[in-house]
Design a protein around this motif. Structure first.
Motif, PDB file in Angstrom:
ATOM      1  N   SER A  53       0.880  -1.162   0.000  1.00  0.00           N
ATOM      2  CA  SER A  53       0.000   0.000   0.000  1.00  0.00           C
ATOM      3  C   SER A  53       0.916   1.209   0.000  1.00  0.00           C
ATOM      4  O   SER A  53       1.733   1.360   0.904  1.00  0.00           O
ATOM      5  N   VAL A  54       0.820   2.024  -1.016  1.00  0.00           N
ATOM      6  CA  VAL A  54       1.692   3.182  -1.148  1.00  0.00           C
ATOM      7  C   VAL A  54       0.841   4.446  -1.104  1.00  0.00           C
ATOM      8  O   VAL A  54      -0.108   4.578  -1.863  1.00  0.00           O
ATOM      9  N   TYR A  55       1.193   5.342  -0.208  1.00  0.00           N
ATOM     10  CA  TYR A  55       0.510   6.624  -0.123  1.00  0.00           C
ATOM     11  C   TYR A  55       1.382   7.690  -0.767  1.00  0.00           C
ATOM     12  O   TYR A  55       2.589   7.703  -0.573  1.00  0.00           O
ATOM     13  N   SER A  56       0.781   8.571  -1.520  1.00  0.00           N
ATOM     14  CA  SER A  56       1.538   9.678  -2.092  1.00  0.00           C
ATOM     15  C   SER A  56       1.263  10.937  -1.283  1.00  0.00           C
ATOM     16  O   SER A  56       0.159  11.122  -0.784  1.00  0.00           O
ATOM     17  N   LEU A  57       2.274  11.770  -1.149  1.00  0.00           N
ATOM     18  CA  LEU A  57       2.105  13.029  -0.446  1.00  0.00           C
ATOM     19  C   LEU A  57       3.152  14.026  -0.917  1.00  0.00           C
ATOM     20  O   LEU A  57       4.157  13.654  -1.503  1.00  0.00           O
ATOM     21  N   HIS A  58       2.850  15.298  -0.655  1.00  0.00           N
ATOM     22  CA  HIS A  58       3.762  16.398  -0.985  1.00  0.00           C
ATOM     23  C   HIS A  58       4.454  16.875   0.282  1.00  0.00           C
ATOM     24  O   HIS A  58       3.794  17.098   1.286  1.00  0.00           O
ATOM     25  N   ALA A  59       5.740  17.067   0.214  1.00  0.00           N
ATOM     26  CA  ALA A  59       6.448  17.797   1.259  1.00  0.00           C
ATOM     27  C   ALA A  59       6.763  19.195   0.735  1.00  0.00           C
ATOM     28  O   ALA A  59       6.815  20.159   1.486  1.00  0.00           O
ATOM     29  N   ALA A  90       3.186  14.661  10.617  1.00  0.00           N
ATOM     30  CA  ALA A  90       1.835  14.390  11.143  1.00  0.00           C
ATOM     31  C   ALA A  90       0.979  13.685  10.101  1.00  0.00           C
ATOM     32  O   ALA A  90       0.198  12.785  10.427  1.00  0.00           O
ATOM     33  N   GLU A  91       1.123  14.065   8.818  1.00  0.00           N
ATOM     34  CA  GLU A  91       0.358  13.400   7.762  1.00  0.00           C
ATOM     35  C   GLU A  91       0.790  11.951   7.613  1.00  0.00           C
ATOM     36  O   GLU A  91      -0.042  11.054   7.480  1.00  0.00           O
ATOM     37  N   VAL A  92       2.086  11.699   7.657  1.00  0.00           N
ATOM     38  CA  VAL A  92       2.593  10.322   7.569  1.00  0.00           C
ATOM     39  C   VAL A  92       2.007   9.501   8.718  1.00  0.00           C
ATOM     40  O   VAL A  92       1.507   8.388   8.518  1.00  0.00           O
ATOM     41  N   LYS A  93       2.022  10.051   9.918  1.00  0.00           N
ATOM     42  CA  LYS A  93       1.469   9.340  11.078  1.00  0.00           C
ATOM     43  C   LYS A  93      -0.032   9.118  10.927  1.00  0.00           C
ATOM     44  O   LYS A  93      -0.542   8.039  11.242  1.00  0.00           O
ATOM     45  N   ALA A  94      -0.752  10.121  10.438  1.00  0.00           N
ATOM     46  CA  ALA A  94      -2.206  10.008  10.274  1.00  0.00           C
ATOM     47  C   ALA A  94      -2.568   8.948   9.240  1.00  0.00           C
ATOM     48  O   ALA A  94      -3.545   8.214   9.403  1.00  0.00           O
ATOM     49  N   LYS A 120      13.428  13.759  10.939  1.00  0.00           N
ATOM     50  CA  LYS A 120      12.172  13.472  11.661  1.00  0.00           C
ATOM     51  C   LYS A 120      11.465  12.219  11.131  1.00  0.00           C
ATOM     52  O   LYS A 120      10.611  11.671  11.817  1.00  0.00           O
ATOM     53  N   LEU A 121      11.815  11.776   9.939  1.00  0.00           N
ATOM     54  CA  LEU A 121      11.214  10.545   9.410  1.00  0.00           C
ATOM     55  C   LEU A 121      11.878   9.291   9.977  1.00  0.00           C
ATOM     56  O   LEU A 121      11.253   8.225  10.037  1.00  0.00           O
ATOM     57  N   ILE A 122      13.120   9.382  10.392  1.00  0.00           N
ATOM     58  CA  ILE A 122      13.870   8.207  10.863  1.00  0.00           C
ATOM     59  C   ILE A 122      13.109   7.407  11.920  1.00  0.00           C
ATOM     60  O   ILE A 122      12.956   6.197  11.776  1.00  0.00           O
ATOM     61  N   PRO A 123      12.603   8.047  12.980  1.00  0.00           N
ATOM     62  CA  PRO A 123      11.920   7.252  14.013  1.00  0.00           C
ATOM     63  C   PRO A 123      10.628   6.581  13.534  1.00  0.00           C
ATOM     64  O   PRO A 123      10.144   5.653  14.172  1.00  0.00           O
ATOM     65  N   LEU A 124      10.065   7.022  12.410  1.00  0.00           N
ATOM     66  CA  LEU A 124       8.806   6.456  11.924  1.00  0.00           C
ATOM     67  C   LEU A 124       9.004   5.109  11.232  1.00  0.00           C
ATOM     68  O   LEU A 124       8.044   4.384  10.993  1.00  0.00           O
ATOM     69  N   LYS A 125      10.248   4.798  10.875  1.00  0.00           N
ATOM     70  CA  LYS A 125      10.591   3.522  10.239  1.00  0.00           C
ATOM     71  C   LYS A 125       9.707   3.213   9.024  1.00  0.00           C
ATOM     72  O   LYS A 125       9.163   2.119   8.891  1.00  0.00           O
TER      73      LYS A 125
END
Length: 173
Positions: A53-59, A90-94, A120-125
């Motif tokens: 499952s791949v989510y797309s998002l803009h940074a 926050a979007e990645v976490k949501a 900040k993405l490192i801890p989200l693995k």
């Protein structure tokens, strides 16, 4: 109002690019209901190729380079606007996914911003993919940090290997 009055202009141009601060998290749950209208990873043929499952998002949007041949520069100008890092996180976490595709034109376009985001993405693995220019390869530490933050793939466009050709279109070699 122009359309309501029956006199739309041929072209509308904004004097200022809008801020990317405060963008809402997309309601991806709506895609399940309308899957037939979208190419999603739930479709059988695609899930066999990429069983994730791949989510797309803009940074960020745009690119700081003003390459004459590039549609991004033509559309956005030589601007690079970024969302606040904490909002992207926050979007990645949501979304709660494991794999993401950053649809940014150049995720490494602003090395300082990219460093803050990747840290900040490192801890989200998570795992993620994105797009960048080949010039990013010169910043080895940033590439290492991208990998540490979960980067699996960076799509890179190679316009030319000739320094003269690159200069002719306004791109430094």
């Amino acid at each position: 109002r122009d359309f309501q009055q029956g006199s739309p202009k041929r072209v509308y141009r904004s004097e200022k690019r809008p801020s990317l601060k405060g963008l809402p998290v997309p309601r991806y749950s709506m895609l399940d209901k309308y899957e037939k209208n979208y190419v999603t990873l739930g479709r059988r043929w695609l899930s066999r190729i990429l069983p994730l499952s791949v989510y797309s998002l803009h940074a960020s949007r745009g690119c700081p380079h003003a390459c004459a041949f590039c549609s991004v520069s033509l559309f956005f100008g030589a601007t690079h606007r970024a969302r606040p890092v904490d909002e992207v996180v926050a979007e990645v976490k949501a979304l709660g996914g494991r794999t993401y595709f950053f649809v940014d034109d150049n995720i490494l376009g602003d090395p300082e911003y990219a460093t803050a985001l990747f840290t900040k993405l490192i801890p989200l693995k998570i795992r993620w993919c994105g797009q960048a220019t080949i010039g990013a390869a010169k910043n080895v530490e940033l590439i290492r940090l991208a990998r540490k933050s979960g980067c699996m793939l960076l799509g890179v466009g190679l316009e030319s290997l000739s320094p003269a050709t690159l200069r002719s279109v306004g791109k430094a070699s």
